[in-house]
Design an enzyme around this catalytic site. Structure first.
Site, PDB file in Angstrom:
ATOM      1  N   HIS A  38       0.757  -1.071   0.096  1.00  0.00           N
ATOM      2  CA  HIS A  38       0.111   0.052  -0.157  1.00  0.00           C
ATOM      3  C   HIS A  38       0.900   1.302   0.000  1.00  0.00           C
ATOM      4  O   HIS A  38       0.740   2.148  -0.867  1.00  0.00           O
ATOM      5  CB  HIS A  38      -0.927  -0.120   1.045  1.00  0.00           C
ATOM      6  CG  HIS A  38      -1.673  -1.037   1.361  1.00  0.00           C
ATOM      7  ND1 HIS A  38      -1.970  -1.926   2.337  1.00  0.00           N
ATOM      8  CD2 HIS A  38      -3.070  -1.056   0.895  1.00  0.00           C
ATOM      9  CE1 HIS A  38      -2.714  -2.872   2.423  1.00  0.00           C
ATOM     10  NE2 HIS A  38      -3.730  -2.364   1.314  1.00  0.00           N
ATOM     11  N   GLN A  62     -18.538  -5.254  -0.524  1.00  0.00           N
ATOM     12  CA  GLN A  62     -17.733  -6.010  -1.597  1.00  0.00           C
ATOM     13  C   GLN A  62     -17.113  -7.492  -0.818  1.00  0.00           C
ATOM     14  O   GLN A  62     -16.658  -8.296  -1.565  1.00  0.00           O
ATOM     15  CB  GLN A  62     -16.676  -5.378  -2.074  1.00  0.00           C
ATOM     16  CG  GLN A  62     -15.426  -5.016  -1.245  1.00  0.00           C
ATOM     17  CD  GLN A  62     -14.347  -4.211  -1.701  1.00  0.00           C
ATOM     18  OE1 GLN A  62     -14.681  -2.971  -1.790  1.00  0.00           O
ATOM     19  NE2 GLN A  62     -13.210  -4.845  -1.768  1.00  0.00           N
ATOM     20  N   SER A 188      -0.053  -8.753   1.415  1.00  0.00           N
ATOM     21  CA  SER A 188      -1.173  -8.637   1.687  1.00  0.00           C
ATOM     22  C   SER A 188      -1.853  -8.620   3.080  1.00  0.00           C
ATOM     23  O   SER A 188      -1.209  -8.990   3.907  1.00  0.00           O
ATOM     24  CB  SER A 188      -1.942  -9.959   0.994  1.00  0.00           C
ATOM     25  OG  SER A 188      -3.309 -10.090   1.300  1.00  0.00           O
TER      26      SER A 188
HETATM   27  P1  AMP Z   1      -6.838  -3.376  -0.325  1.00  0.00           P
HETATM   28  O1  AMP Z   1      -6.489  -2.502   1.101  1.00  0.00           O
HETATM   29  O2  AMP Z   1      -6.370  -4.929  -0.261  1.00  0.00           O
HETATM   30  O3  AMP Z   1      -8.087  -3.196  -0.905  1.00  0.00           O
HETATM   31  O4  AMP Z   1      -5.559  -2.838  -1.338  1.00  0.00           O
HETATM   32  C1  AMP Z   1      -5.499  -1.601  -1.856  1.00  0.00           C
HETATM   33  C2  AMP Z   1      -4.712  -1.288  -2.950  1.00  0.00           C
HETATM   34  O5  AMP Z   1      -3.606  -1.610  -2.703  1.00  0.00           O
HETATM   35  C3  AMP Z   1      -5.208  -1.936  -4.340  1.00  0.00           C
HETATM   36  O6  AMP Z   1      -5.217  -1.160  -5.425  1.00  0.00           O
HETATM   37  C4  AMP Z   1      -4.306  -3.098  -4.247  1.00  0.00           C
HETATM   38  O7  AMP Z   1      -4.174  -3.793  -5.388  1.00  0.00           O
HETATM   39  C5  AMP Z   1      -3.071  -2.565  -3.966  1.00  0.00           C
HETATM   40  N1  AMP Z   1      -2.098  -3.678  -3.129  1.00  0.00           N
HETATM   41  C6  AMP Z   1      -2.347  -4.465  -2.298  1.00  0.00           C
HETATM   42  N2  AMP Z   1      -1.503  -5.173  -1.949  1.00  0.00           N
HETATM   43  C7  AMP Z   1      -0.418  -4.727  -2.804  1.00  0.00           C
HETATM   44  C8  AMP Z   1       0.813  -5.249  -3.066  1.00  0.00           C
HETATM   45  N3  AMP Z   1       1.547  -6.387  -2.694  1.00  0.00           N
HETATM   46  N4  AMP Z   1       1.643  -4.669  -4.033  1.00  0.00           N
HETATM   47  C9  AMP Z   1       1.254  -3.619  -4.785  1.00  0.00           C
HETATM   48  N5  AMP Z   1      -0.111  -3.266  -4.487  1.00  0.00           N
HETATM   49  C10 AMP Z   1      -0.923  -3.764  -3.593  1.00  0.00           C
END
Ligand code: AMP
Length: 287
Positions: A38, A62, A188
Site C-alpha cells: 500500500h 464487497q 497482503s
Molecule cells: P486493499 O487494501 O487490499 O483493498 O488494497 C488497496 C490497494 O493496494 C489496491 O489497489 C491493491 O491492489 C493494492 N495492493 C495491495 N497489495 C499490494 C501489493 N502487494 N503490491 C502492490 N499493490 C498492492
C-alpha cells in the site's frame, strides 16, 4: 496530515489543500491494515508531485462472506502513523453509515462488464459490484486527477479501468507493480491472518506462478503445466480455487496471436484466501 471522517470535512480538506498547493490530487483507495505494498502506491503518488490522499474503508458490500468481513484486520492507529511518516496529505476514514447513509440494501450499484463474472467474480459473487460501486463513490467524493491501483488485484484493476472508460469518469488510473517479500510472497493484509507454518507454505504460491511463467514456452502445453502445479499446491495443503492463464487485457481465454498473458491464482490456506498473478511472456501459436 489531515485526518477526516466525514464527507463534509473531506470536501473542505481537499479544497484547502488544492488552494494552498495548486496541484492535482492523487487518490489511493485502501481497506487499511497498511503494508509496504500500500505504502508503495502512496509513494508513487507523492513522487508524482500530487497532493496525496488515502481512503481507509473496509467496504461491507464487497464482502460475500460475513466471517471474512469481521475477520478483516483493522489497525487504524498504525496505519495513520505509517501514512504520516511517508508524507501523505490527507486520509479519509469514513464509517459505513457515512458511506451508506440509506443502508446498503437498496442502493444504486455499478454492475461492471462481463470480465467481472470470471475468476474472482465466479468465486466471490457480488464482490466486483460492491468494489466498483465504492470506487465510483470514492471518485465522486475525491474527484482525483489520478488514482493508484496495485497489479496484485489484477482483475480489479482491469475492471476499474473499464468502468472509468465506459462511464467517462475523468480520472487517470495508474497501475503499480505488485510488491513482494524478499522470498516472493505478494504483500497482503490477509498474510497477517496466516500462522507461522502457513506463512512459509504461502511462498509456494509464488513458486508455482514463477514456474509457469518461466517454463511455459508452448501455450498448447499449458493445460498439463497448470494441472501439475495445481496438484502440487493442493498436495502442500492449499485448496486451489483457480489457477488459470488469461489474456491480460480482456480476461478471455488466450487465442492464437495473443502475446499479453497473465497467470492468476486464488487458493485457500486454512481460513485465509490468497490471490496472486504474474505476467507471462509468450506468443500463442496454437491452442
Ligand atoms: P486493499 O487494501 O487490499 O483493498 O488494497 C488497496 C490497494 O493496494 C489496491 O489497489 C491493491 O491492489 C493494492 N495492493 C495491495 N497489495 C499490494 C501489493 N502487494 N503490491 C502492490 N499493490 C498492492
Amino acid at each position: 496530515m489531515l485526518e477526516v471522517y466525514s464527507i463534509t470535512d473531506l470536501r473542505l480538506g481537499i479544497e484547502s489543500l488544492k488552494e494552498a498547493r495548486g496541484v492535482r490530487l492523487g487518490l489511493v483507495p485502501t481497506m487499511g491494515n497498511l503494508h509496504d505494498g500500500h505504502l508503495y502506491l502512496v509513494e508513487q503518488s507523492i513522487k508524482s508531485g500530487l497532493i496525496t490522499a488515502v481512503s481507509i474503508f473496509v467496504n461491507p458490500i464487497q464482502f460475500d462472506n460475513a466471517q471474512d468481513l469481521s475477520n478483516y484486520p483493522r489497525t487504524l492507529k498504525e496505519d495513520l502513523n505509517k501514512l504520516k511518516a511517508i508524507g501523505c496529505d490527507l486520509v479519509f476514514i469514513p464509517s459505513a453509515k457515512e458511506m451508506y447513509p440509506n443502508g446498503m440494501q437498496d442502493i444504486t450499484q455499478i454492475v461492471p462488464a462481463s470480465i467481472s463474472s470470471e475468476l474472482e467474480g465466479a468465486f466471490r459473487p457480488g464482490h466486483f459490484n460492491g468494489m466498483a460501486t465504492v470506487v465510483c463513490k470514492l471518485f465522486n467524493l475525491f474527484l482525483p486527477e489520478v488514482a493508484f491501483f496495485g497489479q496484485k488485484d489484477f482483475q480489479q484493476l482491469a475492471i476499474v479501468k473499464q468502468m472509468v472508460a465506459d462511464l467517462n469518469i475523468p480520472v487517470k488510473i495508474q497501475s503499480v507493480p505488485t510488491q513482494r517479500s524478499e522470498q516472493g510472497l505478494a504483500l497482503s493484509s490477509r498474510n497477517s491472518l496466516l500462522n507461522a507454518q502457513e506463512q512459509s507454505l504461502a511462498l509456494h504460491l509464488y513458486e508455482s506462478l514463477s514456474y509457469i511463467a518461466q517454463n511455459l514456452v508452448d501455450y498448447q502445453k499449458s493445460g498439463a503445466t497448470l494441472e501439475m502445479q495445481e496438484k502440487r499446491l493442493n498436495k502442500l495443503g492449499f485448496e486451489v480455487e483457480y489457477l488459470q492463464i488469461r489474456e491480460a487485457n480482456t480476461f478471455e481465454m488466450p487465442k492464437i496471436g495473443d502475446e499479453n498473458l497473465v497467470v492468476l491464482v486464488a487458493a485457500r490456506l486454512g481460513a485465509v484466501r490468497l490471490i496472486d498473478n504474474l505476467p507471462i511472456t509468450l506468443k500463442v501459436v496454437s491452442l
